[in-house]
Design an enzyme around this catalytic site. Structure first.
Site, short mmCIF file in Angstrom:
data_model
loop_
_atom_site.label_atom_id
_atom_site.label_comp_id
_atom_site.label_asym_id
_atom_site.label_seq_id
_atom_site.Cartn_x
_atom_site.Cartn_y
_atom_site.Cartn_z
N LYS A 210 0.84 -1.20 0.00
CA LYS A 210 0.00 0.00 0.00
C LYS A 210 0.88 1.26 0.00
O LYS A 210 0.70 2.16 -0.80
CB LYS A 210 -0.91 -0.04 1.23
CG LYS A 210 -1.82 1.15 1.35
CD LYS A 210 -2.76 1.00 2.54
CE LYS A 210 -3.47 2.33 2.78
NZ LYS A 210 -4.38 2.29 3.93
N GLU A 216 10.52 -4.68 4.62
CA GLU A 216 10.63 -6.08 4.18
C GLU A 216 10.32 -6.21 2.69
O GLU A 216 11.04 -6.88 1.93
CB GLU A 216 9.65 -6.97 4.95
CG GLU A 216 9.96 -7.12 6.43
CD GLU A 216 9.28 -6.07 7.30
OE1 GLU A 216 8.95 -4.97 6.79
OE2 GLU A 216 9.10 -6.33 8.50
N GLY A 272 -4.80 -1.92 5.08
CA GLY A 272 -4.01 -3.06 4.59
C GLY A 272 -4.69 -4.39 4.86
O GLY A 272 -4.81 -5.25 3.98
N ARG A 273 -5.19 -4.57 6.08
CA ARG A 273 -5.78 -5.86 6.44
C ARG A 273 -7.20 -6.02 5.90
O ARG A 273 -7.84 -7.04 6.12
CB ARG A 273 -5.73 -6.07 7.96
CG ARG A 273 -6.32 -4.93 8.77
CD ARG A 273 -5.93 -5.02 10.23
NE ARG A 273 -6.38 -3.87 10.99
CZ ARG A 273 -5.71 -2.73 11.10
NH1 ARG A 273 -4.56 -2.58 10.48
NH2 ARG A 273 -6.17 -1.73 11.84
N GLU A 358 -4.65 -6.88 14.72
CA GLU A 358 -4.11 -5.57 14.36
C GLU A 358 -5.23 -4.53 14.44
O GLU A 358 -4.98 -3.34 14.64
CB GLU A 358 -3.47 -5.60 12.96
CG GLU A 358 -2.45 -4.48 12.77
CD GLU A 358 -1.70 -4.54 11.44
OE1 GLU A 358 -2.34 -4.33 10.39
OE2 GLU A 358 -0.48 -4.77 11.45
N HIS A 389 -5.65 -33.75 17.19
CA HIS A 389 -4.56 -34.62 17.65
C HIS A 389 -3.40 -33.81 18.17
O HIS A 389 -2.27 -34.28 18.23
CB HIS A 389 -4.14 -35.55 16.51
CG HIS A 389 -5.25 -36.45 16.11
ND1 HIS A 389 -5.46 -37.68 16.70
CD2 HIS A 389 -6.28 -36.27 15.23
CE1 HIS A 389 -6.55 -38.23 16.17
NE2 HIS A 389 -7.06 -37.39 15.29
N LYS A 509 9.37 -0.95 14.21
CA LYS A 509 9.88 -0.61 12.86
C LYS A 509 10.96 0.45 12.97
O LYS A 509 12.02 0.36 12.35
CB LYS A 509 8.74 -0.01 12.01
CG LYS A 509 7.82 -0.98 11.36
CD LYS A 509 6.90 -0.20 10.38
CE LYS A 509 5.67 -0.99 10.03
NZ LYS A 509 4.68 -0.25 9.26
O1 F6P Z 1 2.37 -4.20 9.91
C1 F6P Z 1 1.93 -2.93 9.63
C2 F6P Z 1 1.40 -2.78 8.25
O2 F6P Z 1 1.26 -1.42 8.03
C3 F6P Z 1 0.08 -3.52 8.01
O3 F6P Z 1 -1.02 -2.85 8.51
C4 F6P Z 1 0.09 -3.65 6.53
O4 F6P Z 1 -0.84 -4.58 6.07
C5 F6P Z 1 1.53 -4.07 6.32
O5 F6P Z 1 2.27 -3.30 7.26
C6 F6P Z 1 2.07 -3.88 4.93
O6 F6P Z 1 2.00 -2.55 4.53
P1 F6P Z 1 2.20 -2.14 3.02
O7 F6P Z 1 1.11 -2.74 2.22
O8 F6P Z 1 2.15 -0.65 3.02
O9 F6P Z 1 3.55 -2.64 2.57
#
Ligand code: F6P
Length: 547
Positions: A210, A216, A272-273, A358, A389, A509
Site C-alpha cells: 500500500k 521487508e 491493509g488488512r 491488528e 490430535h 519498525k
Molecule cells: O504491519 C503494519 C502494516 O502497516 C500492516 O497494517 C500492513 O498490512 C503491512 O504493514 C504492509 O504494509 P504495506 O502494504 O504498506 O507494505
C-alpha cells in the site's frame, strides 16, 4: 478529533450484564439445553447462505437481550451508517474506511471528499481483468519472448496474508498451469526458497505494498530485481516485462523502476488488512480468473448488505461479535480458536490474526482514554481434524476457557470415498463434546476404575459457534471474510476503539531502522540502547565475523 461516547463500563446494558453474569455464571450448557429442547434450533441465524448455530454459547435469552441493548447503547447502527457512507471514522488517520466500496456493484454511489469512488474501483477491476487475461492466455510475454508461468507476490501483512489465504482457499478453482509463490519475510530464506526452481524468463513479480515503503517488501523487491536481471543478462528493459506493482503510491512505484502503466492502484480508505479484495487481490484474480474473482466480490457484497440492513438479532456479524464480547469480557476468555473443517482454509486462521488483532488490539478508546476492560482476544487456529490430535486436549480439559468457531461445509470440493462424512462427524462431535462433556457418573457407569475417573471426566460447558455453508466457492469465501471483517467492526464499536489504525507496529519498525546500520557498520558503533540490547548487538557483530 474527539468523539463523545459513554464509557463502556458506564453504559446501562454493561452494568446490567455485569449483574446478570453473576446470576447465571454457574449455569451449565447441559442445563440450558435440557430446559429448552428447541434451543439448538432457536439459537441459529442464517445469512446469504451461511448458517450459524450459536446455541452452544453460555448465554440465555436475557444475555442476548442485554447484549443487543449494549449494541444499541454503543451507537452501532450509527457507526455502520457512518462507515458505509464514507465518513472519516478512522479518526487517528483522518480517513474514510471503505473496503465495502471495493465490492460495491457498478451503479452504486459512495462519496468520499465529494467524489463517487465506485467508478474508480471498477476501472481498476477492469484493468486487473485485462491484465489477468493476457497473462493467463500467454499473450503477455516476458523479456525473452517466453510466456509467464510463475507468479511471485511480494508483500507483507495485509499485502500478503489475504492473497496467500485466498490462493490456498480457492486452489480448487485455480489455473494449474501457473505456479504461485508468496514472499513476505525479510529473512532471505523466504525469497531464496520461493524462487530457487523458477526460470526468471517465465517469472512475474507482483510487488504489493500500500505504502511502497515497507522495509521487508522493498528489500525483497530489490532482491527480486537483482535475481531477475542476473538471470536475464542484466538488460534493465526486462524489468517492465517482469514486474508489476499494486500500491497507492505511484511516485515510489515509479522511483523503483516500475512503469506506472503496470501499476494497479487502490486508495488510502482501504486498510491493509481489509485489502484482499482491492488490487492486492491481483494474484487471486490471476490464479482463479476474473469470473471467479468477481464472484468473490459478489460474496463480500452479499454479506455487506446483510450486515448493513439486517436487524441486529438476526445479524450474523453482530451476533458473533456480541458473543465474543460476552466471552471475552464476562467469561474471561483470552483467545478464540478458529477451526475450519476444510483443508483449503488452512491459512484462514493466520489471515484472521492480522484482521482481528491488528484491528482491535488497542489499549485506548477513540477519545484517547485507557480502557478498563479487555479488548481483542488472541485469534488462532488450525484446520480440523489435525488440531484434534494436537491442542484440543487443552480446549477439552485444560484450565482455560477457549471459545471455538467451527467452520464446515456440506459438500467437499474434492469428494473422496467416506472422507467428507468422517470430517463432518468430527466437527459435530467436537462441538458436542465441548458443550456437554462427560460427567463422573457417566465415566463410572462405563466401568472405569475409581482412581481413573477424574482423569476421564470432561467438564464441558465450553462455548462454540458452528458455521455451516454449502461448499467453499469464491462467493462463499467472500461472505466468510466479510463476516469476520464486520465482526471486528462491531467489536470495535462496543469497545469504543479504532479498528482501523495500527500505531502499535511503529516503534519496532523505527528501532529496527536505527539498528540496521549498527549491525552493518565497519567501525564499532556507539551504542545508546539499554544494556541488554547493546550487549546483543555487540555479541552479534562478534559472532557474524566467525564462521
Ligand atoms: O504491519 C503494519 C502494516 O502497516 C500492516 O497494517 C500492513 O498490512 C503491512 O504493514 C504492509 O504494509 P504495506 O502494504 O504498506 O507494505
Amino acid at each position: 478529533m474527539t468523539t463523545t461516547i459513554t464509557p463502556l463500563t458506564k453504559r446501562p446494558a454493561w452494568k446490567a450484564l455485569t449483574s446478570h453474569h453473576k446470576k447465571i455464571r454457574g449455569q451449565h450448557l447441559r442445563k440450558l439445553f435440557a430446559a429448552d429442547p428447541k434451543r439448538g434450533e432457536r439459537m441459529t441465524a442464517g445469512a446469504a447462505g451461511l448458517f450459524l448455530d450459536y446455541s452452544k454459547n453460555r448465554v440465555t435469552n436475557e444475555t442476548l437481550k442485554l447484549l443487543l441493548k449494549l449494541a444499541q447503547e454503543s451507537g452501532l447502527r450509527g457507526r455502520i451508517k457512518a462507515m458505509f457512507s464514507g465518513e472519516k471514522i478512522n479518526i487517528t488517520e483522518n480517513r474514510a474506511v471503505l473496503h465495502v466500496a471495493l465490492r460495491a456493484p457498478k451503479g452504486a454511489k459512495i462519496i468520499v471528499d465529494g467524489k463517487n469512488v465506485v467508478p474508480e474501483v471498477h476501472a481498476v477491476l477492469d484493468k486487473m481483468e485485462a491484465f489477468s487475461k493476457r497473462i493467463r492466455s500467454g499473450a503477455w510475454k516476458g523479456h525473452t519472448g517466453k510466456r509467464i508461468r510463475n507468479i511471485v507476490n511480494i508483500g507483507i501483512g495485509g499485502s500478503d496474508l489475504g492473497p496467500v489465504m485466498a490462493y490456498e482457499a480457492l486452489k480448487h478453482y485455480s489455473e494449474r498451469g501457473l505456479v504461485f509463490r508468496f514472499v513476505s519475510n525479510v529473512d532471505g530464506a523466504d525469497f531464496v526458497e520461493a524462487t530457487h526452481d523458477l526460470d526468471p524468463a517465465e517469472t512475474l513479480f507482483i510487488v504489493s505494498s500500500k505504502t511502497f515503503t515497507t522495509q521487508e517488501t522493498m528489500a525483497n523487491a530489490q532482491s527480486a530485481r537483482v535475481w531477475l536481471l542476473k538471470g536475464l543478462g542484466g538488460n534493465l528493459k526486462a524489468v517492465a516485462k517482469h514486474f508489476v506493482a499494486v500500491s497507492t503510491n505511484a511516485e515510489k512505484v515509479s522511483a523503483f523502476g516500475i512503469d506506472t502503466a503496470n501499476m494497479f492502484g487502490f486508495w488510502d480508505w482501504v486498510g491493509g488488512r481489509y485489502s484482499m479484495d482491492s488490487a492486492i487481490g491481483l494474484s487471486t484474480m490471476l490464479a482463479t480468473g476474473p469470473k471467479n474473482y468477481r464472484a468473490l466480490l459478489a460474496g463480500f457484497h452479499a454479506m455487506d448488505e446483510h450486515f448493513r440492513t439486517a436487524p441486529f438479532e438476526k445479524n450474523l456479524p453482530v451476533l458473533m461479535a456480541l458473543l465474543s464480547v460476552w466471552n471475552t469480557d464476562f467469561l474471561g476468555a483470552e483467545t478464540v480458536a478458529v477451526l475450519p473443517y476444510e483443508n483449503y482454509l488452512k491459512r484462514f486462521p493466520a489471515y484472521l490474526q492480522q484482521l482481528t488483532m491488528e484491528s482491535n488490539g488497542k489499549h485506548v478508546t477513540l477519545d484517547g482514554k485507557p480502557v478498563d476492560y479487555q479488548t481483542s482476544p488472541v485469534y488462532w487456529g488450525e484446520p480440523g481434524t489435525n488440531g484434534q490430535h494436537s491442542f484440543y486436549q487443552l480446549i477439552h480439559q485444560g484450565t482455560r476457557l477457549i471459545p471455538c468457531d467451527f467452520i464446515a461445509f456440506a459438500h467437499a470440493l474434492t469428494p473422496l470415498g467416506r472422507h467428507h462424512d468422517m470430517l463432518l462427524a468430527n466437527v459435530f462431535a467436537q462441538a458436542e463434546a465441548l458443550a456437554f462433556g462427560k460427567t463422573a457418573a457417566e465415566v463410572k457407569a462405563e466401568g472405569t476404575a475409581g482412581w481413573l475417573v477424574p482423569h476421564r471426566v470432561f467438564e464441558g460447558n465450553r462455548p462454540s459457534n458452528t458455521i455451516l455453508a454449502g461448499r467453499l466457492t469464491p462467493e462463499v469465501l467472500g461472505k466468510l471474510v466479510a463476516l469476520y471483517e464486520h465482526i471486528v467492526f462491531v467489536q470495535g464499536a462496543i469497545w469504543s476503539v479504532n479498528p482501523f489504525d495500527q500505531w502499535g507496529v511503529e516503534l519496532g519498525k523505527a528501532l529496527a531502522q536505527r539498528i540496521v546500520p549498527e549491525l552493518e557498520s565497519k567501525a564499532a558503533p556507539k551504542l545508546a540502547h539499554d544494556s541488554s540490547t547493546n550487549n546483543l548487538i555487540r555479541l552479534y557483530r562478534k559472532m557474524k565475523t566467525r564462521e
